[in-house]
Each structure stands twice: as C-alpha cells, then as structure tokens.
Design a protein around this motif. Structure first.
Motif, PDB file in Angstrom:
ATOM      1  N   SER A  22      -4.970 -11.817  21.608  1.00  0.00           N
ATOM      2  CA  SER A  22      -3.550 -11.732  21.267  1.00  0.00           C
ATOM      3  C   SER A  22      -3.219 -10.277  20.947  1.00  0.00           C
ATOM      4  CB  SER A  22      -3.197 -12.642  20.089  1.00  0.00           C
ATOM      5  OG  SER A  22      -3.886 -12.241  18.921  1.00  0.00           O
ATOM      6  N   LEU A  23      -1.988  -9.878  21.335  1.00  0.00           N
ATOM      7  CA  LEU A  23      -1.493  -8.527  21.083  1.00  0.00           C
ATOM      8  C   LEU A  23      -0.213  -8.636  20.265  1.00  0.00           C
ATOM      9  CD1 LEU A  23      -1.914  -6.897  24.624  1.00  0.00           C
ATOM     10  CD2 LEU A  23      -3.573  -7.024  22.768  1.00  0.00           C
ATOM     11  N   ARG A  24      -0.094  -7.809  19.223  1.00  0.00           N
ATOM     12  CA  ARG A  24       1.075  -7.821  18.350  1.00  0.00           C
ATOM     13  C   ARG A  24       1.628  -6.416  18.215  1.00  0.00           C
ATOM     14  NH1 ARG A  24      -1.635 -11.261  13.378  1.00  0.00           N
ATOM     15  NH2 ARG A  24      -2.385 -13.034  14.628  1.00  0.00           N
ATOM     16  N   LEU A  25       2.931  -6.292  18.491  1.00  0.00           N
ATOM     17  CA  LEU A  25       3.606  -4.996  18.372  1.00  0.00           C
ATOM     18  C   LEU A  25       5.000  -5.224  17.828  1.00  0.00           C
ATOM     19  CD1 LEU A  25       3.586  -1.935  18.851  1.00  0.00           C
ATOM     20  CD2 LEU A  25       4.420  -2.369  21.165  1.00  0.00           C
ATOM     21  N   SER A  26       5.392  -4.386  16.881  1.00  0.00           N
ATOM     22  CA  SER A  26       6.700  -4.511  16.253  1.00  0.00           C
ATOM     23  C   SER A  26       7.813  -4.470  17.300  1.00  0.00           C
ATOM     24  CB  SER A  26       6.894  -3.374  15.248  1.00  0.00           C
ATOM     25  OG  SER A  26       8.176  -3.395  14.705  1.00  0.00           O
ATOM     26  N   GLY A  27       8.748  -5.440  17.205  1.00  0.00           N
ATOM     27  CA  GLY A  27       9.872  -5.511  18.120  1.00  0.00           C
ATOM     28  C   GLY A  27       9.603  -6.284  19.391  1.00  0.00           C
ATOM     29  N   TYR A  28       8.386  -6.843  19.511  1.00  0.00           N
ATOM     30  CA  TYR A  28       8.011  -7.563  20.727  1.00  0.00           C
ATOM     31  C   TYR A  28       7.423  -8.924  20.366  1.00  0.00           C
ATOM     32  CZ  TYR A  28       8.634  -3.143  23.162  1.00  0.00           C
ATOM     33  OH  TYR A  28       9.166  -1.996  23.673  1.00  0.00           O
ATOM     34  N   GLN A  29       7.524  -9.869  21.310  1.00  0.00           N
ATOM     35  CA  GLN A  29       6.902 -11.163  21.119  1.00  0.00           C
ATOM     36  C   GLN A  29       5.388 -11.029  21.198  1.00  0.00           C
ATOM     37  OE1 GLN A  29       8.468 -14.058  23.855  1.00  0.00           O
ATOM     38  NE2 GLN A  29      10.602 -13.525  23.450  1.00  0.00           N
ATOM     39  N   GLU A  30       4.691 -11.881  20.459  1.00  0.00           N
ATOM     40  CA  GLU A  30       3.232 -11.873  20.509  1.00  0.00           C
ATOM     41  C   GLU A  30       2.767 -12.320  21.894  1.00  0.00           C
ATOM     42  OE1 GLU A  30      -0.663 -13.633  18.116  1.00  0.00           O
ATOM     43  OE2 GLU A  30       1.354 -14.325  17.626  1.00  0.00           O
ATOM     44  N   TRP A  31       1.824 -11.568  22.454  1.00  0.00           N
ATOM     45  CA  TRP A  31       1.211 -11.944  23.735  1.00  0.00           C
ATOM     46  C   TRP A  31      -0.127 -12.606  23.455  1.00  0.00           C
ATOM     47  CZ3 TRP A  31      -3.335 -11.247  26.279  1.00  0.00           C
ATOM     48  CH2 TRP A  31      -3.377 -11.576  27.639  1.00  0.00           C
ATOM     49  N   ALA A  32      -0.388 -13.737  24.085  1.00  0.00           N
ATOM     50  CA  ALA A  32      -1.648 -14.455  23.888  1.00  0.00           C
ATOM     51  C   ALA A  32      -2.176 -14.908  25.239  1.00  0.00           C
ATOM     52  CB  ALA A  32      -1.470 -15.648  22.957  1.00  0.00           C
ATOM     53  N   GLY A  33      -3.479 -14.825  25.413  1.00  0.00           N
ATOM     54  CA  GLY A  33      -4.105 -15.253  26.655  1.00  0.00           C
ATOM     55  C   GLY A  33      -5.590 -15.471  26.463  1.00  0.00           C
ATOM     56  N   THR A  34      -6.238 -15.921  27.523  1.00  0.00           N
ATOM     57  CA  THR A  34      -7.682 -16.166  27.518  1.00  0.00           C
ATOM     58  C   THR A  34      -8.335 -15.311  28.594  1.00  0.00           C
ATOM     59  OG1 THR A  34      -7.343 -18.451  26.790  1.00  0.00           O
ATOM     60  CG2 THR A  34      -9.490 -17.921  27.727  1.00  0.00           C
ATOM     61  N   VAL A  35      -9.439 -14.655  28.230  1.00  0.00           N
ATOM     62  CA  VAL A  35     -10.165 -13.829  29.193  1.00  0.00           C
ATOM     63  C   VAL A  35     -11.602 -14.327  29.295  1.00  0.00           C
ATOM     64  CG1 VAL A  35      -8.754 -11.798  28.751  1.00  0.00           C
ATOM     65  CG2 VAL A  35     -10.850 -12.137  27.442  1.00  0.00           C
TER      66      VAL A  35
END
Length: 501
Positions: free
Chosen positions: A289-302
């Motif tokens: 998961s990636l979190r950045l202010s002003g953006y929706q959280e991105w989540a995925g599986t690798v």
C-alpha cells in the motif's frame, strides 16, 4: 446544512446493483430512502442500476432540521456514491418572560452531538442555546458527555447581560479503548515486535494495545520474517499464530510512484518513501500500500521471485472530497491517535500521513514513553493537508536509556546491535543503554555495513546506511591459457624428437 456527493469512491462486487453510502454530521440520523426507512447514519443503501432513475432522500434527527434531497439517476453496477449531510440544529429562543430580561449560553463541542446538562437538567445535544435570567443565580454548572470521550464539566460564576450570549466550547478528549494480542509461533522462541517498539519472545502477550490496526513482525534466526497487521478490538484478545518458514533465497521489490514521496507499506510494515527498494522479501505474494497526502491510498498485491527484483510504479489518484493530516514529532516514534483511533507512529525522516479524513474538526493526540502527551484540535478541509509538528516535553524524571533510529538504502536490511538481531530496516531500537554499541547491517547482494554508535540517555541517535553492491568479477577466458600451454609443450616435444633422430 450542506450535502455533498462525488463519483465512485471504490468498486464493489455486486452484479447489477449500485450503492449509496450515506453519512451525516452528527451521525445517528434516520435515513428514509424513496419513502422507506433504511436505518441510521452511516448506512449503505443498495439500488438496482437498471431500475427507475431518480430517488428521494430524507434525513431526520431530533433537535435538527430535516434534510430533503432529490438524487438524479442511478449508480452504475458495482459503483458506490458517497453522500454526506451536515445537519443544522434547531435553535429555539424563548421569549423574554415578564418581569426579567434574559441572556444566553451557547454551548458547542468538538465533536458535536454530545449530551448537555445545564444545572443538573438535560437541555439537548451540542450545539444548543440555553436562556437564563440575567438577575438569577450567577453560578451555573455545564456538563458535556459523548460516548467514547471523557466527560467535560465547567462551572461559570456569571450571567450574561440582557440579550448577551456567552459562548462555551468543550473540546472532548477521546477515551482510549484497548485490547490485547496473544502471539504464538512454530517454532517458538521467536522475537515478536509490535509497532516497532515492544518486543517479547514467543509465546507472548501484548496486554494493553490501543484499538485499531497495528504492525507485527516476528523474527527467528534461520527463518523468514513473518509480517502481520492485527486488528485490535476494545476489550478483546486477538490471537496470531505464525508458522515460520525456513530461510530460502529472497527477492527484492522496487517501488516508485507518480507523484513520488508516498509512504510504502509491505504486509502492513513501513519501508520508507518512494522511490525505494525493499530487500529480504520471501518469495510469494505480498500486499503493498502507498499513502500520500492529498491522494487516495493505493493497494495491491505483488509476487516476489527468488533472486529477482520485482518493480511496480502506480499512478496515485487525487482525493478532492477528503483532507489529510501530516504528523511529525520530536522525538519520533510517538503513537498517533485521531479521534481516539490509533493511526500509527511518527517517523524519523518523513511525516506520517493520515489520509481520507472527513472535513471538520478532529482531536489529535501523540503519546511516547518518557514524554508528556501532546493534544491538539486540528481543522481539516477537503483537498488540503493540515500539518502538525509537535515538540514533545520530557517527563520530570529524565529517561536512563536512549534510542537508535536506523534507515538504509535499500531498505529491508537485517539489523544487529552488539551481535543481537533486532529486525529489518527502517528500524527504531528503544531502551538502549548509554555508551558505545556496534551496529551491523546485512543485505543480500550488498557488502555488510558496520559502525560504532554512541548512545546518550534520553536522546535519539540517527543512523543512515547506504549499501554498496558486491563487486562482480569479469569472467575469465576459460581454456585459453591451458590450450596455449599444451601447444607449446607439444612443439617442444616434437623438436626434441627430431633432434633425437
């Protein structure tokens, strides 16, 4: 009153059905959808995507003006449309009675919707206006109560003047709800670390853990690290049973994002900000998961492969309907609570981002062992980031140990302090005795990194390690020299043979 709605917040599996996710401030309001009661806010209403378009919405709550709205169209199949209604309180001002003038106490709270008791009598929920005689008793006791928050009470030894209003605001402090985590492992004797701070040998119990999501890592020499993100419920015990796998060749994960600077979490554990490379990952599937202010959280599986580097580069999506809070502290490692809910811990080199926060006022609290709690009220606006930078004050008795905050490039390196395994970078080692210590870090494909660090009581020692790849030697032209040698030997032997003739 205001009502806001936006496009799809996320996709849901649902065939030919779509959804309206309805919330209000304050919550607990009755929702009537197309003339049928659907429950109280927050509530999700399911509709047919191919049904008759257009719907009517009515939201009611005692003490507030009713909200009515016509909603055009239908959501698409699997789409969820969020709807938020800010209810306006009904303010009733009684006429001035004959024989005496009146003033007013206007009582509000953060958050709103709290019960108010005025001189022992319940007068409604915040915000509420209470009339009093200006010539009456000048002493008044106001109490404010909201479930999940500490009770608030004040005594005012004055009356407002005729027609005057005294504004009273209660900033409510959340009551921290806690549970516990019980950890076992196969084999036992592993080191279990919760949120990068508390460590015990399995089987073990973490008795007082704030409700919410946490990061748990379990290490044992000769086995792959085990990662988990246990969800703790108040007054309940969460059980984690880790089956450890023997060490095999690991792989790496190279993460970048557009825009860059997003916090990277692999299996719920923090590994720095993009762009970065995370090493020492066991082969198989991992959540990212990636979190950045002003953006929706991105989540995925690798999927990680043995001896290989897997690369991902997500494009982040803006979140215009919600806001964010950027939190940092000196020193770092403080537990963060937003409206009483545990969020994580402040980081050493970058801020901790709390994303997708509903606009409005929120209570923020930071807690760190050996320091006084930090409490503040933050105002969040849609599409904006509110920054909080806290300098924590030490408790009167100075701490006798220090900390070491470790970062590395790439991340995911094994960390050893005085030959004792501590976990993987980035890592904060707490309760380190003052004096000199040997820090060793190892990462597959890179040369070992070692340094001597000096620790002082009550202070944090930052360490940043940059690894150098193991040099590769150029392949030799195998067979060239032996062949030439054989040719020379053969020529010499032929010459001697001719002379002998």
């Amino acid at each position: 009153m205001a009502l806001s709605g936006s496009g799809s917040a996320h996709q849901m599996i649902g065939g030919e059905s779509g959804y309206y996710q309805i919330a209000s401030d304050p919550s607990g309001a009755t929702v009537t959808f197309d003339g049928e009661q659907k429950g109280v806010t927050p509530v999700t209403v399911q509709v047919s995507s191919t049904g008759t378009p257009g719907h009517t919405l009515l939201i009611t709550r005692q003490g507030y003006e009713p909200y009515e709205q016509s909603i055009p169209g239908n959501p698409q199949a699997g789409q969820t449309i969020p709807i938020f209604a800010e209810l306006s309180p009904v303010i009733t001002i009684s006429p001035t009675p004959i024989g005496g003038d009146e003033g007013y106490f206007h009582i509000d709270s953060v958050p709103r919707g709290a019960d108010v008791t005025f001189d022992g009598k319940h007068v409604g929920e915040t915000p509420v206006t209470v009339p009093v005689y200006v010539t009456g008793s000048p002493s008044h006791t106001i109490s404010v109560y909201l479930p999940g928050y500490q009770s608030w009470s004040r005594t005012y030894n004055e009356n407002p003047g005729a027609g005057q209003t005294i504004n009273v605001q209660a900033n409510l402090v959340p009551t921290q709800q806690t549970g516990s985590i019980y950890v076992t492992s196969q084999p036992s004797g592993a080191k279990a670390t919760l949120d990068g701070t508390d460590s015990y040998s399995t089987p073990c119990s973490f008795p007082v853990v704030p409700a919410g999501s946490h990061s748990l890592t379990i290490y044992l020499s000769g086995y792959q690290p085990y990662y988990a993100s246990p969800q703790v419920t108040a007054n309940r015990e969460t059980t984690i049973n880790a089956v450890l796998a023997p060490v095999s060749t690991t792989g790496n994960l190279q993460v970048s994002s557009s825009p860059s600077g997003a916090a990277v979490y692999v299996d719920g554990n923090y590994f720095g900000h993009t762009p970065t490379t995370v090493g020492n990952l066991a082969p198989g599937s991992h959540t990212v998961s990636l979190r950045l202010s002003g953006y929706q959280e991105w989540a995925g599986t690798v999927t990680i492969y043995s001896g290989q580097t897997t690369s991902i580069s997500p494009v982040l999506t803006t979140a215009p309907s919600t806001g964010s809070i950027s939190v940092s502290s000196t020193p770092s490692g403080a537990a963060i609570y937003l409206d009483g809910t545990y969020q994580g811990k402040t980081l050493s080199a970058n801020p901790f981002y709390i994303i997708s926060v509903q606009p409005g006022s929120h209570n923020l609290e930071l807690s760190l062992l050996g320091y006084q709690d930090y409490k503040t009220t933050v105002s969040v606006a849609a599409g904006q980031t509110t920054q909080v930078s806290a300098s924590l004050n030490p408790n009167p008795q100075p701490p006798s140990t220090g900390t070491i905050t470790i970062s590395s490039s790439p991340t995911g390196a094994e960390v050893y302090l005085d030959n004792v395994f501590q976990g993987y970078s980035p890592q904060t080692i707490h309760n380190v005795a003052p004096g000199s210590h040997v820090l060793l870090m190892k990462l597959g494909g890179y040369e070992d990194w070692q340094s001597t660090v000096q620790v002082s009581g009550g202070q944090d020692t930052p360490v940043s390690a940059i690894f150098s790849p193991v040099p590769t030697t150029a392949p030799t032209e195998a067979g060239t020299i032996p062949v030439m040698a054989l040719v020379a030997i053969g020529a010499a032997a032929l010459l001697l043979w001719r002379k002998a003739l």
